[in-house]
Design a protein around this motif. Structure first.
Motif, PDB file in Angstrom:
ATOM      1  N   ALA A 244       0.828  -1.209   0.000  1.00 36.07           N
ATOM      2  CA  ALA A 244       0.000   0.000   0.000  1.00 36.07           C
ATOM      3  C   ALA A 244       0.860   1.257   0.000  1.00 36.07           C
ATOM      4  O   ALA A 244       0.557   2.232  -0.704  1.00 36.07           O
ATOM      5  CB  ALA A 244      -0.928  -0.004   1.211  1.00 36.07           C
ATOM      6  N   VAL A 254      -4.427   4.457  -2.966  1.00 35.12           N
ATOM      7  CA  VAL A 254      -4.160   3.034  -2.796  1.00 35.12           C
ATOM      8  C   VAL A 254      -5.288   2.207  -3.412  1.00 35.12           C
ATOM      9  O   VAL A 254      -6.441   2.321  -2.979  1.00 35.12           O
ATOM     10  CB  VAL A 254      -4.019   2.673  -1.306  1.00 35.12           C
ATOM     11  CG1 VAL A 254      -3.724   1.190  -1.150  1.00 35.12           C
ATOM     12  CG2 VAL A 254      -2.926   3.507  -0.652  1.00 35.12           C
ATOM     13  N   TRP A 256      -6.996  -0.702  -3.079  1.00 35.58           N
ATOM     14  CA  TRP A 256      -7.012  -1.722  -2.034  1.00 35.58           C
ATOM     15  C   TRP A 256      -7.319  -3.119  -2.567  1.00 35.58           C
ATOM     16  O   TRP A 256      -6.798  -4.115  -2.046  1.00 35.58           O
ATOM     17  CB  TRP A 256      -8.011  -1.325  -0.943  1.00 35.58           C
ATOM     18  CG  TRP A 256      -7.555  -0.132  -0.157  1.00 35.58           C
ATOM     19  CD1 TRP A 256      -8.092   1.119  -0.164  1.00 35.58           C
ATOM     20  CD2 TRP A 256      -6.433  -0.079   0.739  1.00 35.58           C
ATOM     21  NE1 TRP A 256      -7.386   1.964   0.665  1.00 35.58           N
ATOM     22  CE2 TRP A 256      -6.362   1.256   1.242  1.00 35.58           C
ATOM     23  CE3 TRP A 256      -5.488  -1.006   1.161  1.00 35.58           C
ATOM     24  CZ2 TRP A 256      -5.387   1.659   2.137  1.00 35.58           C
ATOM     25  CZ3 TRP A 256      -4.508  -0.608   2.057  1.00 35.58           C
ATOM     26  CH2 TRP A 256      -4.464   0.717   2.543  1.00 35.58           C
ATOM     27  N   GLN A 268     -10.869  -7.962  -1.086  1.00 32.42           N
ATOM     28  CA  GLN A 268     -10.691  -6.743  -0.295  1.00 32.42           C
ATOM     29  C   GLN A 268     -11.372  -6.813   1.068  1.00 32.42           C
ATOM     30  O   GLN A 268     -10.779  -6.376   2.068  1.00 32.42           O
ATOM     31  CB  GLN A 268     -11.204  -5.531  -1.081  1.00 32.42           C
ATOM     32  CG  GLN A 268     -10.934  -4.194  -0.387  1.00 32.42           C
ATOM     33  CD  GLN A 268     -11.298  -3.013  -1.251  1.00 32.42           C
ATOM     34  OE1 GLN A 268     -11.426  -3.136  -2.472  1.00 32.42           O
ATOM     35  NE2 GLN A 268     -11.494  -1.852  -0.640  1.00 32.42           N
ATOM     36  N   CYS A 272      -9.737  -6.130   4.789  1.00 32.01           N
ATOM     37  CA  CYS A 272     -10.325  -5.197   5.765  1.00 32.01           C
ATOM     38  C   CYS A 272     -10.511  -5.869   7.120  1.00 32.01           C
ATOM     39  O   CYS A 272     -10.206  -5.278   8.161  1.00 32.01           O
ATOM     40  CB  CYS A 272     -11.659  -4.668   5.246  1.00 32.01           C
ATOM     41  SG  CYS A 272     -11.518  -3.547   3.840  1.00 32.01           S
ATOM     42  N   THR A 275      -7.065  -6.359   8.751  1.00 28.38           N
ATOM     43  CA  THR A 275      -6.498  -5.069   9.170  1.00 28.38           C
ATOM     44  C   THR A 275      -7.185  -4.553  10.424  1.00 28.38           C
ATOM     45  O   THR A 275      -6.523  -4.047  11.342  1.00 28.38           O
ATOM     46  CB  THR A 275      -6.618  -4.039   8.036  1.00 28.38           C
ATOM     47  OG1 THR A 275      -5.979  -4.534   6.862  1.00 28.38           O
ATOM     48  CG2 THR A 275      -5.963  -2.716   8.422  1.00 28.38           C
ATOM     49  N   PRO A 283      -8.444  -0.360   6.488  1.00 27.49           N
ATOM     50  CA  PRO A 283      -7.201   0.041   5.818  1.00 27.49           C
ATOM     51  C   PRO A 283      -7.099   1.532   5.502  1.00 27.49           C
ATOM     52  O   PRO A 283      -6.070   2.156   5.787  1.00 27.49           O
ATOM     53  CB  PRO A 283      -7.213  -0.809   4.540  1.00 27.49           C
ATOM     54  CG  PRO A 283      -7.963  -2.036   4.918  1.00 27.49           C
ATOM     55  CD  PRO A 283      -9.039  -1.556   5.855  1.00 27.49           C
ATOM     56  N   GLN A 284      -8.135   2.127   4.920  1.00 27.99           N
ATOM     57  CA  GLN A 284      -8.030   3.544   4.559  1.00 27.99           C
ATOM     58  C   GLN A 284      -8.000   4.431   5.793  1.00 27.99           C
ATOM     59  O   GLN A 284      -7.266   5.421   5.844  1.00 27.99           O
ATOM     60  CB  GLN A 284      -9.203   3.956   3.656  1.00 27.99           C
ATOM     61  CG  GLN A 284      -9.034   5.356   3.053  1.00 27.99           C
ATOM     62  CD  GLN A 284      -7.786   5.483   2.192  1.00 27.99           C
ATOM     63  OE1 GLN A 284      -7.575   4.699   1.269  1.00 27.99           O
ATOM     64  NE2 GLN A 284      -6.946   6.474   2.502  1.00 27.99           N
TER      65      GLN A 284
END
Length: 303
Positions: A244, A254, A256, A268, A272, A275, A283-284
């Motif tokens: 990333a 990014v 993802w 994805q 998530c 993470t 993630p974001q």
């Protein structure tokens, strides 16, 4: 001696450049992952900026405080992220030994604080001290109650040093002969979590009697404190983190879904979930925190 990693040229404006990452000398690279030093002495911080956020980790750690002190922020639920309103608990003892952590954690420094955290590979700590990481998983204990006597003397010596370079030299001068005497004969040249998990599985397969899957899993968990499946999950998450960063540097954003695929996640949403389990954030949101918020300093110094 240990090498101080230069500050990132991408350090966000308005945040204090107070975190340091020291990488171990080459002879200790399979023993120590690194050492984090943080000082807020001389800086003016808001209450929200006094929070320190840490991810879940397969590593063990040994911590010192040279000025001030930290308190643990206690979440009211296993899936909650602690904040300023969370209860606080004092850390045990003058020096704190922590095992692998399966959940993210946070601490709070009410006053200016200067602290150091040395991060050990859990199997190396087991080799050095005889302490089984499995007994320390998700725990933080008074180091003086579990470490050998010569280690306690080393902790006192480190405490007396006048600067971070001297502290690292004191620590590594103690560890180097100990590690040379007990390190495994099978060497590991890299310390990315994924590579380490593979190495650990290979070591387990050739160490001692018994080759069944259950026996190998027990051996790995005794050395590392966590099952192999979780160690591999940390490896994929670390790979996604660095992928990333590379994507953001190249494209300014990014992708993802692409990051998830390249790191070995099924999709994805899988990325998530992992993470959130490791960091407490999607993630974001994690990326945004790293770029704009003081409490995410520990993530920044790894970049």
């Amino acid at each position: 001696m240990a090498t101080l990693v230069p500050p990132s040229p991408r350090h966000p404006q308005g945040l204090i450049p107070s975190g340091e990452l020291w990488l171990p000398r080459a002879s200790l690279s399979a023993c120590l992952r690194g050492t984090i030093v943080r000082t807020t002495v001389g800086y003016s911080l808001s209450d929200a900026q006094r929070i320190n956020r840490f991810p879940a980790t397969p590593l063990c750690s040994l911590s010192w405080w040279f000025e001030g002190r930290s308190e643990a922020l206690v979440a009211d639920r296993p899936d909650a992220v602690p904040d300023l309103h969370s209860p606080r608990e004092a850390y045990p003892g003058r020096w704190v030994l922590a095992g692998p952590q399966t959940r993210p954690s946070a601490s709070y420094c009410a006053e200016p604080t200067h602290a150091m955290m040395v991060m050990f590979m859990p199997d190396a700590l087991h080799q050095l001290t005889g302490i089984e990481p499995e007994a320390l998983t998700d725990r933080m204990v008074d180091a003086q109650t579990v470490l050998p006597r010569d280690w306690i003397a080393m902790c006192e010596d480190v405490q007396r040093q006048l600067d971070n370079a001297a502290r690292m030299d004191c620590l590594e001068s103690f560890l180097e002969p100990c590690w040379q005497a007990c390190r495994p004969t099978q060497r590991l040249s890299t310390q990315r979590y994924g590579d380490w998990a593979v190495h650990l599985a290979q070591r387990a397969a050739i160490s001692g009697p018994g080759r069944s899957l259950r026996q190998l899993e027990r051996r790995i968990k005794r050395w590392a404190g966590l099952p192999l499946r979780e160690l591999r999950g940390f490896g994929k998450a670390e790979q996604a983190f660095f992928d990333a960063l590379a994507a953001e540097s190249l494209h300014g954003a990014v992708p993802w879904a692409d990051v998830a695929a390249s790191a070995g996640f099924s999709d994805q949403p899988h990325l998530c979930r992992v993470t959130r389990r490791i960091t407490g954030f999607a993630p974001q949101a994690l990326f945004d925190g790293i770029c704009t918020e003081e409490p995410f300093w520990v993530y920044r110094i790894w970049t």
